[in-house]
Design an enzyme around this catalytic site. Structure first.
Site, PDB file in Angstrom:
ATOM      1  N   ASP A   1       0.812  -1.221   0.000  1.00 54.67           N
ATOM      2  CA  ASP A   1       0.000   0.000   0.000  1.00 54.67           C
ATOM      3  C   ASP A   1       0.847   1.273   0.000  1.00 54.67           C
ATOM      4  O   ASP A   1       0.509   2.255   0.656  1.00 54.67           O
ATOM      5  CB  ASP A   1      -0.965   0.000   1.210  1.00 54.67           C
ATOM      6  CG  ASP A   1      -1.668  -1.334   1.339  1.00 54.67           C
ATOM      7  OD1 ASP A   1      -2.175  -1.818   0.317  1.00 54.67           O
ATOM      8  OD2 ASP A   1      -1.674  -1.901   2.447  1.00 54.67           O
TER       9      ASP A   1
ATOM     10  N   HIS B   1      -3.667  -3.389  -6.712  1.00 54.87           N
ATOM     11  CA  HIS B   1      -2.939  -2.284  -7.331  1.00 54.87           C
ATOM     12  C   HIS B   1      -3.917  -1.257  -7.884  1.00 54.87           C
ATOM     13  O   HIS B   1      -4.771  -1.588  -8.695  1.00 54.87           O
ATOM     14  CB  HIS B   1      -2.027  -2.804  -8.443  1.00 54.87           C
ATOM     15  CG  HIS B   1      -0.888  -3.608  -7.914  1.00 54.87           C
ATOM     16  ND1 HIS B   1       0.077  -4.153  -8.695  1.00 54.87           N
ATOM     17  CD2 HIS B   1      -0.558  -3.941  -6.641  1.00 54.87           C
ATOM     18  CE1 HIS B   1       0.956  -4.790  -7.937  1.00 54.87           C
ATOM     19  NE2 HIS B   1       0.580  -4.677  -6.690  1.00 54.87           N
TER      20      HIS B   1
HETATM   21  P1  IMP Z   1      -1.590 -13.307   2.747  1.00 53.62           P
HETATM   22  O1  IMP Z   1      -0.616 -12.781   1.747  1.00 53.62           O
HETATM   23  O2  IMP Z   1      -3.012 -13.204   2.291  1.00 53.62           O
HETATM   24  O3  IMP Z   1      -1.240 -14.672   3.251  1.00 53.62           O
HETATM   25  O4  IMP Z   1      -1.498 -12.346   4.034  1.00 53.62           O
HETATM   26  C1  IMP Z   1      -0.353 -12.320   4.863  1.00 53.62           C
HETATM   27  C2  IMP Z   1      -0.116 -10.927   5.415  1.00 53.62           C
HETATM   28  O5  IMP Z   1       0.244 -10.041   4.374  1.00 53.62           O
HETATM   29  C3  IMP Z   1      -1.338 -10.295   6.085  1.00 53.62           C
HETATM   30  O6  IMP Z   1      -0.877  -9.498   7.160  1.00 53.62           O
HETATM   31  C4  IMP Z   1      -1.919  -9.424   4.993  1.00 53.62           C
HETATM   32  O7  IMP Z   1      -2.685  -8.355   5.514  1.00 53.62           O
HETATM   33  C5  IMP Z   1      -0.662  -8.934   4.314  1.00 53.62           C
HETATM   34  N1  IMP Z   1      -0.850  -8.599   2.889  1.00 53.62           N
HETATM   35  C6  IMP Z   1      -0.895  -9.473   1.851  1.00 53.62           C
HETATM   36  N2  IMP Z   1      -1.049  -8.816   0.693  1.00 53.62           N
HETATM   37  C7  IMP Z   1      -1.066  -7.506   0.995  1.00 53.62           C
HETATM   38  C8  IMP Z   1      -1.165  -6.305   0.199  1.00 53.62           C
HETATM   39  O8  IMP Z   1      -1.235  -6.315  -1.039  1.00 53.62           O
HETATM   40  N3  IMP Z   1      -1.152  -5.119   0.876  1.00 53.62           N
HETATM   41  C9  IMP Z   1      -1.016  -5.065   2.227  1.00 53.62           C
HETATM   42  N4  IMP Z   1      -0.919  -6.154   3.009  1.00 53.62           N
HETATM   43  C10 IMP Z   1      -0.944  -7.354   2.400  1.00 53.62           C
HETATM   44 MG    MG Z   2      -1.981  -2.610  -2.558  1.00 53.45          MG
END
Ligand code: IMP
Ligand code: MG
Length: 350
Positions: free
Chosen positions: A16, A46
């Site tokens: 982000d 994105h």
């Molecule tokens: P996962 O990738 O869904 O397994 O999530 C694992 C961790 O990464 C969690 O804390 C999510 O909130 C964070 N996370 C995964 N993708 C994003 C993203 O695109 N933006 C922000 N946090 C993310």
């Molecule tokens: Mg993002």
């Protein structure tokens, strides 16, 4: 045709950080032959503005908005239904989806992976519930399913061993430094390599890397569970953090969850800049702190307060230039749609 130059845009925080805006700007400055995604899956979100209209994608690189071939590499995870939905969304909005290629070696996210994620990771770790960790588990246990093994796969499959990438390439990072499986606060990370070291999994050697654009925000945000992010959440700042989240519209693109806010941790930022090899730092959302008229960062575990934006920026620049040998430019951005990467008045050259 050989590979000429590779530019990489990566996140320096917890995702982000407005990478979408940077990628979209780079595409307008340079002539790329490929826009590539090297890791993760549709857990990412994105945000890209094209002709003033806001679009959101999760796995398909931003090249699709500009008619440039897109490649989703072998270290990515593909949810077939979500991918199809994204293709339909892009088609409905008039974009040409014929030049999107997926590596045959990318791993497939199954319904079982998503169930497992929702049962065992979503609440405990704040995962996005997209099946990433279970899919990675199968991949590394060497019992996953690759895209090339799917029968009747209706999209373009790219075989990188037969046809390597060529020309100028832009690599679009997902998530950020502190979510990297190796460098983040394990286990509160994603199951992917989010840093430039792993962009080479797309099929190019390190020698062709030209610029690394590291995206940061002028305050930190975190979505999901992370005890290492909570410990600074002092009562003193609780109400200003809440206001920043509201004014800065800190909601997840993928999950719509409200992000937690903290002052920018400069020690962490320095670490991320140095390990990623960032030479262009882009710090977004300076306007949000301006609206709050609060200029604070955390450095050496101290809260440092500044009266003016100019003083705040000058101090950040001094620290970065002092501690980060590769940095050539630091750019501050207050616009969610565009960023002047070439000639910004706040940019510096060392
Ligand atoms: P996962 O990738 O869904 O397994 O999530 C694992 C961790 O990464 C969690 O804390 C999510 O909130 C964070 N996370 C995964 N993708 C994003 C993203 O695109 N933006 C922000 N946090 C993310
Ligand atoms: Mg993002």
């Amino acid at each position: 045709m050989a590979i000429n130059n590779v530019d990489i845009c990566c996140g320096l925080a917890w995702g982000d950080e407005a990478k979408g805006k940077i990628v979209s700007q780079l595409i307008q400055y340079n002539k790329y032959d490929w826009i590539c995604r090297w890791s993760g899956g549709n857990n990412a979100g994105h945000t890209i503005y094209v002709n003033g209209i806001k679009y959101a994608t999760h796995i398909i690189p931003a090249g699709v908005f500009y008619g440039i071939p897109c490649y989703i590499g072998p270290d990515c995870y593909i949810n077939f239904n979500a991918f199809t939905e994204e293709i339909e969304y892009l088609k409905t909005n008039g974009f040409d989806v014929s030049k999107i290629y997926i590596s045959g070696k990318a791993h497939v996210i199954t319904d079982e992976h998503i169930d497992d994620d929702n049962k065992n990771y979503k609440k405990q770790q704040g995962s996005t519930g997209s099946g990433i960790a279970p899919c990675a588990k199968d991949k590394f246990a060497r019992k996953g399913v690759q895209v090339k093994d799917c029968k009747n796969f209706p999209y373009n499959i790219w075989n990188e061993t037969v046809s390597p990438l060529y020309g100028d390439i832009l690599c679009e990072g997902a998530q950020g430094f502190w979510l990297d499986i190796n460098y983040g606060e394990y286990p509160f990370v994603t199951s992917a390599n989010t840093l430039p070291y792993s962009a080479c999994s797309l099929g190019f050697p390190h020698q062709v890397i030209r610029n690394i654009y590291g995206a940061a925000k002028v305050y930190d945000t975190r979505v999901g569970v992370d005890p290492s992010f909570e410990h600074d959440f002092s009562e003193t700042y609780e109400s200003v953090y809440t206001s920043i989240a509201k004014i800065g519209e800190e909601y997840g693109t993928t999950t719509k969850r409200l992000r937690k806010v903290q002052w920018l941790n400069i020690d962490k930022l320095i670490n991320a800049i140095n390990i990623s090899g960032t030479n262009h730092v882009i710090i977004s959302k300076i306007d949000i702190l301006e609206k709050m008229n609060s200029f604070v960062y955390i450095f050496n575990d101290n809260y440092c307060h500044f009266e003016t934006k100019e003083d705040f920026i000058k101090n950040i620049n001094d620290i970065i230039l002092n501690k980060c040998d590769y940095v050539e430019k630091i750019i501050y951005s207050d616009n969610p749609i565009t960023v002047d990467l070439l000639n910004n008045s706040s940019s510096l050259s060392t």
